[in-house]
Design a protein around this motif. Structure first.
Motif, PDB file in Angstrom:
ATOM      1  N   HIS A  53      59.897  27.975  26.750  1.00 30.92           N
ATOM      2  CA  HIS A  53      59.119  27.672  27.954  1.00 30.92           C
ATOM      3  C   HIS A  53      58.801  28.954  28.726  1.00 30.92           C
ATOM      4  CE1 HIS A  53      57.724  25.528  31.495  1.00 30.92           C
ATOM      5  NE2 HIS A  53      58.589  26.216  32.221  1.00 30.92           N
ATOM      6  N   LEU A  54      59.809  29.796  28.899  1.00 30.64           N
ATOM      7  CA  LEU A  54      59.574  31.085  29.559  1.00 30.64           C
ATOM      8  C   LEU A  54      58.572  31.929  28.786  1.00 30.64           C
ATOM      9  CD1 LEU A  54      63.212  31.953  30.653  1.00 30.64           C
ATOM     10  CD2 LEU A  54      61.252  31.727  32.189  1.00 30.64           C
ATOM     11  N   CYS A  55      58.705  31.937  27.465  1.00 31.24           N
ATOM     12  CA  CYS A  55      57.790  32.721  26.618  1.00 31.24           C
ATOM     13  C   CYS A  55      56.363  32.204  26.711  1.00 31.24           C
ATOM     14  CB  CYS A  55      58.267  32.691  25.165  1.00 31.24           C
ATOM     15  SG  CYS A  55      59.829  33.559  24.910  1.00 31.24           S
ATOM     16  N   LYS A  60      50.852  32.864  28.444  1.00 34.86           N
ATOM     17  CA  LYS A  60      49.642  32.343  29.090  1.00 34.86           C
ATOM     18  C   LYS A  60      49.205  33.240  30.253  1.00 34.86           C
ATOM     19  CE  LYS A  60      49.899  27.533  27.776  1.00 34.86           C
ATOM     20  NZ  LYS A  60      48.614  26.889  27.626  1.00 34.86           N
ATOM     21  N   GLY A  61      50.143  33.979  30.811  1.00 36.67           N
ATOM     22  CA  GLY A  61      49.807  34.885  31.900  1.00 36.67           C
ATOM     23  C   GLY A  61      49.200  36.202  31.454  1.00 36.67           C
ATOM     24  N   LYS A  71      45.439  33.281  35.064  1.00 35.48           N
ATOM     25  CA  LYS A  71      46.497  34.139  34.523  1.00 35.48           C
ATOM     26  C   LYS A  71      47.510  34.487  35.606  1.00 35.48           C
ATOM     27  CE  LYS A  71      44.116  36.336  30.756  1.00 35.48           C
ATOM     28  NZ  LYS A  71      45.108  36.532  29.751  1.00 35.48           N
ATOM     29  N   ASP A  72      47.026  34.721  36.809  1.00 33.00           N
ATOM     30  CA  ASP A  72      47.913  35.027  37.922  1.00 33.00           C
ATOM     31  C   ASP A  72      48.843  33.841  38.213  1.00 33.00           C
ATOM     32  OD1 ASP A  72      48.829  36.715  40.123  1.00 33.00           O
ATOM     33  OD2 ASP A  72      47.842  35.220  41.400  1.00 33.00           O
ATOM     34  N   ARG A  76      52.912  33.941  37.990  1.00 32.04           N
ATOM     35  CA  ARG A  76      53.780  33.522  39.089  1.00 32.04           C
ATOM     36  C   ARG A  76      54.741  32.427  38.643  1.00 32.04           C
ATOM     37  NH1 ARG A  76      50.317  31.625  43.317  1.00 32.04           N
ATOM     38  NH2 ARG A  76      48.476  32.353  42.258  1.00 32.04           N
ATOM     39  N   MET A  77      54.243  31.503  37.815  1.00 27.49           N
ATOM     40  CA  MET A  77      55.113  30.453  37.291  1.00 27.49           C
ATOM     41  C   MET A  77      56.229  31.056  36.445  1.00 27.49           C
ATOM     42  SD  MET A  77      52.327  27.482  36.355  1.00 27.49           S
ATOM     43  CE  MET A  77      53.435  26.606  35.295  1.00 27.49           C
ATOM     44  N   TYR A  78      55.909  32.072  35.643  1.00 24.47           N
ATOM     45  CA  TYR A  78      56.927  32.745  34.835  1.00 24.47           C
ATOM     46  C   TYR A  78      57.997  33.366  35.732  1.00 24.47           C
ATOM     47  CZ  TYR A  78      59.315  36.280  32.131  1.00 24.47           C
ATOM     48  OH  TYR A  78      60.292  37.056  31.568  1.00 24.47           O
ATOM     49  N   HIS A  79      57.566  34.132  36.719  1.00 23.71           N
ATOM     50  CA  HIS A  79      58.521  34.818  37.591  1.00 23.71           C
ATOM     51  C   HIS A  79      59.348  33.827  38.415  1.00 23.71           C
ATOM     52  CE1 HIS A  79      57.444  38.858  36.492  1.00 23.71           C
ATOM     53  NE2 HIS A  79      56.167  38.525  36.591  1.00 23.71           N
ATOM     54  N   ASP A  80      58.726  32.739  38.870  1.00 29.34           N
ATOM     55  CA  ASP A  80      59.467  31.716  39.608  1.00 29.34           C
ATOM     56  C   ASP A  80      60.510  31.041  38.716  1.00 29.34           C
ATOM     57  OD1 ASP A  80      58.022  32.244  41.900  1.00 29.34           O
ATOM     58  OD2 ASP A  80      56.695  30.504  41.693  1.00 29.34           O
TER      59      ASP A  80
END
Length: 96
Positions: A53-55, A60-61, A71-72, A76-80
């Protein structure tokens, strides 16, 4: 540490890449970046789906050359999600 080849098929499926291996090296680069982030933060995840999921969020970003707006959002979803995982407290036994 989790193997890149274990996660790659899940990332390819999420990116709607079926049989092609054309983008494998780029996708593997994003997977390795996530694994490095997890290692740097001393996060221990045994669940392949959570790592995938993280990958997927990271990929996608950054993957492709589409509109930077979505992409932004993915970045942000990745970092959150990474931050939430870090705060969850699952660390390596020798983490500081």
């Amino acid at each position: 540490m989790m193997e890149v080849k274990t996660i790659l098929p899940k990332v390819k499926a999420a990116m709607r890449i079926k049989a092609s291996t054309l983008y494998d090296s780029e996708l593997e680069m994003y997977i390795k970046a996530v694994l490095d982030d997890l290692d740097r933060l001393s996060i221990s995840l045994e669940d392949v789906d959570k790592v995938a999921h993280l990958c997927i969020l990271k990929t996608k970003g950054y993957f492709g050359n589409s509109d930077p707006g979505p992409k932004d959002i993915w970045q942000r979803m990745y970092h959150d999600t990474l931050r939430q995982t870090y705060l969850d407290g699952r660390r390596y036994h020798d983490a500081v």
